[in-house]
Every structure is written in structure tokens, then in C-alpha cells.
Design a protein around this motif. Sequence first.
Motif, PDB file in Angstrom:
ATOM      1  N   SER A 252      24.234   6.679 -23.714  1.00 35.96           N
ATOM      2  CA  SER A 252      25.022   6.281 -24.650  1.00 35.96           C
ATOM      3  C   SER A 252      26.284   7.283 -24.755  1.00 35.96           C
ATOM      4  O   SER A 252      27.375   7.222 -25.070  1.00 35.96           O
ATOM      5  CB  SER A 252      24.414   6.260 -26.283  1.00 35.96           C
ATOM      6  OG  SER A 252      23.342   5.374 -26.308  1.00 35.96           O
ATOM      7  N   ALA A 253      25.834   8.642 -24.356  1.00 32.75           N
ATOM      8  CA  ALA A 253      26.968   9.901 -24.317  1.00 32.75           C
ATOM      9  C   ALA A 253      27.819   9.459 -23.050  1.00 32.75           C
ATOM     10  O   ALA A 253      29.101   9.526 -23.184  1.00 32.75           O
ATOM     11  CB  ALA A 253      26.135  11.055 -23.903  1.00 32.75           C
ATOM     12  N   TYR A 254      27.296   8.688 -22.182  1.00 33.18           N
ATOM     13  CA  TYR A 254      28.289   8.452 -20.883  1.00 33.18           C
ATOM     14  C   TYR A 254      29.107   7.342 -21.579  1.00 33.18           C
ATOM     15  O   TYR A 254      30.476   7.457 -21.227  1.00 33.18           O
ATOM     16  CB  TYR A 254      27.514   8.035 -19.614  1.00 33.18           C
ATOM     17  CG  TYR A 254      27.223   9.294 -18.659  1.00 33.18           C
ATOM     18  CD1 TYR A 254      28.265   9.831 -17.983  1.00 33.18           C
ATOM     19  CD2 TYR A 254      26.090   9.789 -18.656  1.00 33.18           C
ATOM     20  CE1 TYR A 254      27.938  10.878 -17.321  1.00 33.18           C
ATOM     21  CE2 TYR A 254      25.499  10.921 -17.853  1.00 33.18           C
ATOM     22  CZ  TYR A 254      26.747  11.331 -17.143  1.00 33.18           C
ATOM     23  OH  TYR A 254      26.483  12.246 -16.283  1.00 33.18           O
ATOM     24  N   ALA A 255      28.600   6.446 -22.245  1.00 38.73           N
ATOM     25  CA  ALA A 255      29.449   5.055 -22.367  1.00 38.73           C
ATOM     26  C   ALA A 255      30.524   5.687 -23.673  1.00 38.73           C
ATOM     27  O   ALA A 255      31.554   5.086 -23.479  1.00 38.73           O
ATOM     28  CB  ALA A 255      28.576   4.187 -23.204  1.00 38.73           C
ATOM     29  N   SER A 256      30.041   6.466 -24.229  1.00 39.02           N
ATOM     30  CA  SER A 256      31.148   6.989 -25.428  1.00 39.02           C
ATOM     31  C   SER A 256      32.336   7.652 -24.798  1.00 39.02           C
ATOM     32  O   SER A 256      33.355   7.964 -25.554  1.00 39.02           O
ATOM     33  CB  SER A 256      30.222   8.015 -26.279  1.00 39.02           C
ATOM     34  OG  SER A 256      29.983   9.246 -25.683  1.00 39.02           O
ATOM     35  N   SER A 503      39.517   1.244 -21.166  1.00 40.70           N
ATOM     36  CA  SER A 503      39.337  -0.044 -21.469  1.00 40.70           C
ATOM     37  C   SER A 503      37.729  -0.328 -21.453  1.00 40.70           C
ATOM     38  O   SER A 503      37.235  -1.181 -22.044  1.00 40.70           O
ATOM     39  CB  SER A 503      39.852  -1.057 -20.375  1.00 40.70           C
ATOM     40  OG  SER A 503      39.223  -0.802 -19.245  1.00 40.70           O
ATOM     41  N   GLY A 504      36.959   0.428 -20.844  1.00 39.44           N
ATOM     42  CA  GLY A 504      35.570   0.169 -20.947  1.00 39.44           C
ATOM     43  C   GLY A 504      35.102  -0.959 -19.942  1.00 39.44           C
ATOM     44  O   GLY A 504      33.983  -1.203 -20.106  1.00 39.44           O
ATOM     45  N   ASP A 505      36.047  -1.475 -19.415  1.00 40.17           N
ATOM     46  CA  ASP A 505      35.606  -2.721 -18.560  1.00 40.17           C
ATOM     47  C   ASP A 505      34.903  -2.383 -17.422  1.00 40.17           C
ATOM     48  O   ASP A 505      33.768  -3.187 -17.156  1.00 40.17           O
ATOM     49  CB  ASP A 505      36.704  -3.270 -17.669  1.00 40.17           C
ATOM     50  CG  ASP A 505      37.869  -4.113 -18.918  1.00 40.17           C
ATOM     51  OD1 ASP A 505      37.163  -4.608 -19.882  1.00 40.17           O
ATOM     52  OD2 ASP A 505      39.035  -3.835 -18.580  1.00 40.17           O
TER      53      ASP A 505
ATOM     54  N   LEU C  65      42.779   9.927 -22.566  1.00 43.36           N
ATOM     55  CA  LEU C  65      41.841   9.121 -21.414  1.00 43.36           C
ATOM     56  C   LEU C  65      40.407   8.711 -22.009  1.00 43.36           C
ATOM     57  O   LEU C  65      39.737   8.613 -21.278  1.00 43.36           O
ATOM     58  CB  LEU C  65      42.134   9.781 -20.097  1.00 43.36           C
ATOM     59  CG  LEU C  65      43.557   9.739 -19.597  1.00 43.36           C
ATOM     60  CD1 LEU C  65      43.301  10.600 -18.383  1.00 43.36           C
ATOM     61  CD2 LEU C  65      43.836   8.325 -19.045  1.00 43.36           C
ATOM     62  N   ARG C  66      40.246   8.535 -23.278  1.00 42.14           N
ATOM     63  CA  ARG C  66      39.087   8.583 -23.853  1.00 42.14           C
ATOM     64  C   ARG C  66      38.877   7.043 -24.396  1.00 42.14           C
ATOM     65  O   ARG C  66      39.777   6.455 -24.618  1.00 42.14           O
ATOM     66  CB  ARG C  66      38.706   9.439 -24.791  1.00 42.14           C
ATOM     67  CG  ARG C  66      38.296  10.777 -24.093  1.00 42.14           C
ATOM     68  CD  ARG C  66      37.494  11.398 -25.416  1.00 42.14           C
ATOM     69  NE  ARG C  66      36.761  12.704 -24.902  1.00 42.14           N
ATOM     70  CZ  ARG C  66      36.179  13.734 -25.445  1.00 42.14           C
ATOM     71  NH1 ARG C  66      36.131  13.420 -26.802  1.00 42.14           N
ATOM     72  NH2 ARG C  66      35.565  14.627 -24.741  1.00 42.14           N
ATOM     73  N   ILE C  67      37.843   6.563 -24.422  1.00 42.16           N
ATOM     74  CA  ILE C  67      37.647   5.021 -25.019  1.00 42.16           C
ATOM     75  C   ILE C  67      37.431   5.391 -26.416  1.00 42.16           C
ATOM     76  O   ILE C  67      36.976   6.055 -27.125  1.00 42.16           O
ATOM     77  CB  ILE C  67      36.291   4.618 -24.425  1.00 42.16           C
ATOM     78  CG1 ILE C  67      36.564   3.071 -24.653  1.00 42.16           C
ATOM     79  CG2 ILE C  67      35.128   5.361 -24.843  1.00 42.16           C
ATOM     80  CD1 ILE C  67      35.425   2.005 -23.887  1.00 42.16           C
ATOM     81  N   ALA C  68      38.000   4.374 -27.348  1.00 41.26           N
ATOM     82  CA  ALA C  68      37.973   4.221 -28.634  1.00 41.26           C
ATOM     83  C   ALA C  68      36.868   3.481 -29.114  1.00 41.26           C
ATOM     84  O   ALA C  68      36.237   2.686 -28.469  1.00 41.26           O
ATOM     85  CB  ALA C  68      39.234   3.509 -29.267  1.00 41.26           C
ATOM     86  N   PRO C  69      36.119   3.966 -30.286  1.00 44.93           N
ATOM     87  CA  PRO C  69      35.102   3.105 -30.942  1.00 44.93           C
ATOM     88  C   PRO C  69      35.525   1.535 -30.813  1.00 44.93           C
ATOM     89  O   PRO C  69      34.490   0.806 -30.693  1.00 44.93           O
ATOM     90  CB  PRO C  69      34.961   3.928 -32.154  1.00 44.93           C
ATOM     91  CG  PRO C  69      35.962   4.731 -32.609  1.00 44.93           C
ATOM     92  CD  PRO C  69      36.841   4.818 -31.267  1.00 44.93           C
ATOM     93  N   GLN C  75      33.595  -4.385 -26.390  1.00 47.57           N
ATOM     94  CA  GLN C  75      32.835  -4.322 -24.928  1.00 47.57           C
ATOM     95  C   GLN C  75      31.218  -4.727 -25.398  1.00 47.57           C
ATOM     96  O   GLN C  75      30.752  -5.479 -24.689  1.00 47.57           O
ATOM     97  CB  GLN C  75      32.836  -3.330 -24.243  1.00 47.57           C
ATOM     98  CG  GLN C  75      34.156  -2.959 -23.822  1.00 47.57           C
ATOM     99  CD  GLN C  75      34.955  -3.751 -22.670  1.00 47.57           C
ATOM    100  OE1 GLN C  75      34.047  -4.795 -22.299  1.00 47.57           O
ATOM    101  NE2 GLN C  75      35.960  -3.502 -22.011  1.00 47.57           N
ATOM    102  N   ALA C  76      31.023  -4.367 -26.609  1.00 47.72           N
ATOM    103  CA  ALA C  76      29.508  -4.574 -27.046  1.00 47.72           C
ATOM    104  C   ALA C  76      29.465  -6.299 -27.172  1.00 47.72           C
ATOM    105  O   ALA C  76      28.397  -6.830 -26.976  1.00 47.72           O
ATOM    106  CB  ALA C  76      29.033  -4.025 -28.290  1.00 47.72           C
ATOM    107  N   ARG C  77      30.514  -6.754 -27.842  1.00 45.19           N
ATOM    108  CA  ARG C  77      30.469  -8.270 -28.013  1.00 45.19           C
ATOM    109  C   ARG C  77      30.542  -8.945 -26.763  1.00 45.19           C
ATOM    110  O   ARG C  77      29.833  -9.950 -26.496  1.00 45.19           O
ATOM    111  CB  ARG C  77      31.605  -8.670 -28.927  1.00 45.19           C
ATOM    112  CG  ARG C  77      31.211  -8.090 -30.355  1.00 45.19           C
ATOM    113  CD  ARG C  77      32.367  -8.692 -31.443  1.00 45.19           C
ATOM    114  NE  ARG C  77      32.723  -9.872 -31.141  1.00 45.19           N
ATOM    115  CZ  ARG C  77      33.861 -10.457 -31.446  1.00 45.19           C
ATOM    116  NH1 ARG C  77      34.980  -9.731 -31.750  1.00 45.19           N
ATOM    117  NH2 ARG C  77      34.178 -11.729 -31.276  1.00 45.19           N
ATOM    118  N   ILE C  78      31.188  -8.531 -25.578  1.00 46.95           N
ATOM    119  CA  ILE C  78      31.322  -9.140 -24.562  1.00 46.95           C
ATOM    120  C   ILE C  78      29.939  -9.253 -23.742  1.00 46.95           C
ATOM    121  O   ILE C  78      29.403 -10.067 -23.187  1.00 46.95           O
ATOM    122  CB  ILE C  78      32.306  -8.582 -23.644  1.00 46.95           C
ATOM    123  CG1 ILE C  78      33.471  -8.993 -24.022  1.00 46.95           C
ATOM    124  CG2 ILE C  78      32.185  -8.887 -22.016  1.00 46.95           C
ATOM    125  CD1 ILE C  78      34.883  -8.612 -23.368  1.00 46.95           C
ATOM    126  N   ALA C  79      29.246  -7.927 -23.988  1.00 44.56           N
ATOM    127  CA  ALA C  79      27.875  -7.866 -23.431  1.00 44.56           C
ATOM    128  C   ALA C  79      26.915  -8.823 -24.136  1.00 44.56           C
ATOM    129  O   ALA C  79      26.023  -9.344 -23.383  1.00 44.56           O
ATOM    130  CB  ALA C  79      27.348  -6.181 -23.444  1.00 44.56           C
TER     131      ALA C  79
END
Lengths: 563, 196, 157
Positions: A252-256, A503-505, C65-69, C75-79
Motif C-alpha cells: 500500500s505504501a508503494y501504491a500511495s 494517474s496510477g494507470d 508528481l504524486r498520486i491523489a487519494p 483506480q480502486a473502482r476500476i480494479a
Amino acid sequence: MTTSARRSKRTEALEQRPVNLDGFVEEWPEVGMVAMDSPYDPEPGVRVENGVIVELDGKPRAEFDFLDQFIADHAIDVEATEQAMAIPAVDIAHLLIDPRATRKDVLAVSRGLTPAKLLEVVKTMNVVEMMMALQKMRARRTPANQAHATSARDNPVQVAADAAEASLRGFRELETTLGVVRYAPLVAIALQVGAQAGTPGVLTQCALEEATELELGMRGITAYAETISVYGTEPVFCDGDDTPWSKAFLASAYASRGIKMRFTSGTGSEVQMGNAEGKSMLYLEIRCILVTKGAGVQGLQNGSISCIGVPGAVPAGIRAVLAENLIASMVDLECASGNDQSFSHSDMRRVARLLPQLLPGTDFVCSGYSSTPNYDNMFAGSNVDAEDYDDWNVLQRDLQVDGGLRHVPEAELLAVRNRAARALQGVFAHLGLPPITDKEIEAVTYAHGSKDLPPRDVLEDLKAAQSVMDRGVTGLDIVKGLDAAGFTDMAHSLLAVLRQRVSGDLLHTSAILTPELETLSAVNDTNDYAGPGTGYRPSGARWEEMKRLRHVVSAQNPEQEVG
Amino acid sequence: MADTGVSTRRTLRLDERGTAGPGGRSDEVVIGLSPAFGDFFTKTIVDIPHAEVLRELLAGIEEQGVHARVIRFRGGSDLAVIAHAAAKLSGSGIAVGVLSRGTTMIHQKDLVRLSNLELFPQAPLMDLDAFRKVGRNAARYAKGESPEPVPARNDFMARPRWQAKAALLHIKETEFVVPGADPVELDVRFQLADAG
Amino acid sequence: MQRPCNVTPLTVPGVTTPSQVDLDPGRDYPLAARRPELLKTPTGKRIDELTMEAVLAGEVAPEDLRIAPETLRLQARIAEQSGRPQLAQNFRRAAELTALPDELVLSIYNSLRPRASTKQQLTDIADELESAYSATLCAALVREAADVYERRNILAS
């Protein structure tokens, strides 16, 4: 054996064969020195009460070790398990190889299976059936490949040039590691720069101790992580100083931070560390696979990995290694499928060990392929190295199978190696790191390995490496350095890679970036294999590319070669 | 395979002299042996006799004018544990740990257990010369010097040949572990065996 | 590529929650290419503002360059819709962790190692995650670890 016995000429010839330098040992199931067929592995079974698994493979919940509990509570779908477990193992195996059953049909069942049941399923299958199944169960439709780029002297200039060449040859991921760990920041920067010089969008990682690896990732000096190890017994997991919960938190730390990651495991590690609890290597590996699944990690590097000498030494060991790749894919994980460690003295055996992943295709056929000669490979050698490039390309062409690589004419390779080294020279200058000389650039352009390179001032490099950490250098600084040095296309490519974390894609299963910087994952490139004529098959421009080799006689003018 | 370079056969006699305590003299190096070294096992993974291993280690230490003490650790088969425990009993704080298969480590008592001064993880690459140099370096550390580390060797084909055998040797050695057993001081004697 | 037009663009950040966005993995993934209007950095920048020009002008910081919650929850919903509930759950835990500084993330990871913490220490971490960061899923994971570690005897003594 009597020493005076006269030997035949044939025995003498056979004794000289490289395969006899490999180590082979007898099975010893009591201590886990057995690949996948042990009388001490548990019988499959599950019992659910009030939505909780209260018995797993014959063990009541009160006796669960921490892996059992993690798997029961996080990996197995409680809604699906009793129905799935009621299906005979051989029927599930049929589902796996029957092209009329879709990947989705298999996933509907596999989500409810226990470790012992998954083992029972693959025990009914021979290697050809497993390859059939793997071809369908691989998560991403398009196969890919990963390379190692390391240097026996931790020379960053070499790593940049080899990364560039590997990137141009087709690898979508590059991994490095160090002899001297303190060199890591410089070598990771070199890998990142070199990767962008080949084709855009190649992702890089640096294998280090867990916390350091995360730090480099958070700074954007690396793009993803892989060396997050899990083990199949509680004592060995604890010896690795982790638990399924610490590893799930790390995931989760990596994904965060928007960083792609996968876990690593493999058959043989538990018996190697002397604590297999009398279970087969594959049964313990299946527990690792399900811990990965339960942690919500998108993928796994498995296929014995650094312990390949252990399954490789026992009967059916390489069948078990294929089975672990298959099971990872069958529970819907990305699979970076090994073939990444020196395996055999015999060329024949090296290829035989490779085909079960190359022929069906996996998300990453090698994890990775040594882009240097093996003497420079700091993962202690790979099953295939830079001297095997032409053989690999011929195998792809002979069998029309896509192993992710292509032949590149020497002029293009020299150009890209040179460009990577010059770009690194510019970035080092921009960041105030020890200079890279024109002499080094000239040498690395034409080099095969570190022996062909002038030595660097290691003490100055190590001081600079520390300053990279102290000054808080990030991926953005590398982007700026590339631009300042006039390598604007590489700067753009690296920025695009860094932007991916917003984007997290790339966090989704089996995600890679294409050279066009498009995300390709199991979500938008779902494996749709459904028998002959379907699924991924190299065709069109890719197949034309695969036809090219170093030496092919022209049909137009047989006095000349094409390409 | 490593050439063991042994022409005459020496046998090793290790007599137990009771529980080992901390050493009083600051000019000593302790050699910590694993549970089955020179006992159930008689040679390393590449067939170097344990008698020769011990002889080279002792010679390397003694040629530096340093005293050596040999102690067996039955409590565990983990090299770091053995080497670190040995260092704690060593008057100089320096010890060499050695496993039956030949894996070797130089340790110092003030380092954390998972650290070390020098580690030789690839047992198949340990030959007589390497053991002599390990003994020599350990002695030099004990004298407060900072020797160049013994050059680490690497062979990327060691894994396919030796990894599984190493696992078997480790498991077998672990069978001789007596949990909680005290370290035992040993008398070391070498005897030349009859040619045969 | 033409953007789908069946969604109201987010003009005011925070007004539309991720759960209210209509998402279809087949249509909307990858988000960066198909639904860039949904993506913001934690600092409130749009993804198309992260240009080379902006970087060179010093307008992009590492925090950009970080991801927002919110993005992780999308992305959780896509998963989830792709049949990957565990992956979705990981993304939701990650969404909670975006609020934690790097050092705290690393220190909690170290605390979860075997024999690193007492039960009370793990309980305190869980409480802090919940009260200071509203990280209820991560808190639950830590509490679960505390229980298992106790039963399996791998707490610090």
C-alpha cells in the motif's frame, strides 16, 4: 565405484559434457527437498462458518500459522470457495487447457481454491498441458521481457549504455543492482537515463533492501519495484524480517506514491534456508502466491529465481517451476517468470528450462535477461546473457514466438550506446557529480563488458552517491539535467514516465508502457486467447521485425545479405 | 572443482575441554566451529578436509604472532550466530566462524549480528589459500590493524553446481544442533595418517 | 482521442467524490488518456499542467508528481469492476496513506516487522492512523496484525 574399472571411450566423452558439471541430488521429502510430489503435503479441504474460513487444507483455524490465516482471510473468496473446492482437481485442469473455457471462467473457480487444491490441480498436468494453460491464463495479452543491466564495477557509464541497448532491443523493464550498495543512487540514475535513450517508456528498478528501494522509488529515481520477497513458511518469513502484514502495508505504501510494484518468491527458498517444515517446494510457493494475491499486489516475480539450483537439482523440478508461473497467472497476477539466474552449464538444458515460458508467453518471459555478459551480472548471472541475443532472435524467428526482442543493426546500437553515455555525462555535469570523460564514452560505445572500460574513481563516485541522497535529488532533477544537456526527447520521455504516477494507470495488473507511451495492462489488453486463431500471435510489422537477423541471405541477390 | 592441493592425509582430533568462557588475552582470535565440523562432516563442499581448513586458519593466525582458540558451537547452525558468539568470547573481540561446508565469516563483537567484517558466502570457492588469508586477516584485525579484505571471488556458475548440495549440507548440519547448548572449548591435534 | 462527454467536468475540486463518477474500465482506462479531466495532483494541478515547460520554469515540484487519494479511489473502482477486489482494497489503503509523510510510512512498516513491536505499540499505531489520518482500513490491518502476532508469538517481548 571401483577406481580400477576400465571406462569406455563413450563414458569418457559423456563425462566431459557440461551437463555433468550441474548438481543433482536425491529427493528427501521429510525436509522438503522435493519439487511437487510429497506425501507430507496436506490434503485439500475448506470449511466455512459464518462467512469465515474455519478449516483450511485439514487444519483448524486455531492452528493456522500466519500464512494460513492471511490466505484464508484475504486471498480466498469465501463466497466462492466451497463450490470451487467441490470441483474435482482434474476437472479444473480440464478447464485450464480447454480453449472453449475462457480465462474468466477459470478465474471464477480459482478465486475459491486453497493452496493444497491448487497443488492437486497442477499435479494432474504435464508440462505441455501447463504451457497450454499458461498461454490462456497470462494476464496481459501482449507478452514482454525484462533485462538486468549491472556492472561488476558498478560503473554507471556502462549501466547507461547497456540499458540503452536493452531498451532499443525491446525490453520494457530494466533492473539493476549493485556490488557496492552505496553506489546505488548513481547507478539507478544511469539506468533511468540509459533506458530513455533506446525506446521511450521503459520502466526501471533497482533491487535493494526494502526500505532503500522504496526511498529511491519515492524520489522518482526508479519507476517501479520488484524485490519485495515473500516466503512460504512462518520461520523463513520471519528470518526475512517480514510478515504478510508488513508486506501488505509496504504494498500500500508503494501504491500511495503511485509506484508500480510486484512481490518476489520462488520454489526452493524455504528448503535452502533449512526450514521447509517438510512440505514440497511447490506447495510452499503456492502459499507465497496466495499471500501476494491477498496483499492486493498486482503481480509476482516467481519461477524459483535465486534458488533455481535447488528445484533444478531434483526430479520434476523444472516442471514445478513452470507450475508456479502458471498458478500465479491462474490467480490473476502479473507473472515475471524467472529465467533470470544462471541455471546450467549445458546450453541444451538452458534452452529447455526457457521454453516453457517463452512458448506460451508470459508477462515478462525473463525477469530478467542479462543485458551484459554474465561476468558483469550482479544478480550472480542469468540463464541468458548478452552473448545469447542472436540465439534468442533466431528462436523467435524459427518458432514465430514473441520473446519481446528484436535484432538491431550494429550502427544503431553504437549510436544509442554513445547517446546514452553522453546524456549521462550531461546529467552528471548538471548535478555536479564526478565527470564522465569523452574517453569513457568512446570506450563504452564499443564495449562488451566492464573489462573493456577505463576504471572510475570509485571513492569520488561513492562520495557523490551519498550527496545525491543528502541533497534530495529526484527524478525531476534528472529531467532538467537531460534538457539542459540538450537531450530534450529523453527529458520528455522521462517526464512522461514520472507523470504516470499521478494517474496510477500503471498500478494495474501487468501494466507496461509502450514505446508510444501508452499504458498496456490486463485491464485494456486482456488476454483473449480462445484456441487456434485467437489471442496474441506475432503478425504484421512485429513479425516482419522478428524475421530480421544478423545474417540472412537475400533472395533478390544471394550474393548479399539483407538487413 | 577447486584443487584442494592436499597430497598427504592429515587427520583431525578434536577433544572437548569443557564449557568455553571469555578469553583473557587481548592477542587472541577465536575460531568458532559449527556443530558437525570435523565430526559428522570431515570435509567442505568441495572436499577439502576439515583438518586442512583448520590447519590453514591456525597457521594464518599464528604467523601474525597471535594466539588462537578453537570453540565448537552446538547451539545453532547459522554462520552469523556462530561467528558473533565466538567474537564475544574472544579476548580481542575478533573471531572467525566456519561452517562444515566451508562458508566462512570474520566477525567483531561490537558489530550487530547481521553485520560482519568479512564474509565468504560461496563455500565452493574457499580453497586452502583463502582459509590461510582469512586467518591472517583475522589476526591483523585482532592487532588493531585494518587489512585489505581478502579478495572476494565470484563464480556465476557456482549456483547450478552447488546450490542444492549446499542446502542438503545445511539441513544435515542443522540436525546436529542442540538448542541452548553451551559452547565447548576444543583441543586440536593433527596426525599424519598412514599413506593409503 | 475524443473524450467521453457523459460526465460533468470537475471544475471545483472536491465537489464530486470518486464514488459519484461514472466509470467503465473498458471505456475509461487508462485514465490519463481517456479521462484526464478526473485527474489532479494532491497539490491541485491538472495532469496536463505537468508539462516540460512548467518543469523548466520551476513550476513543478516533486510533490506535484504524486498520486491523489481521489485518483487511487477511482483506480480502486476500476480494479473492482475488473474483478480484482484485493487490488482495489490495496488502492484504498494506499489512498489513506497518501496523507502520511514518507518517514511515518517507513516507520510503520518497520514496526510491523516480526518481534519489532509490542501489542500496545501496534495498537497505538492503529489509533494514530485512525485519529490523525482517518486511515481506518490501514488501522484495521495493523490491529489484525497485532492479534495474529500475539497468537503466533512474534510480538516484541
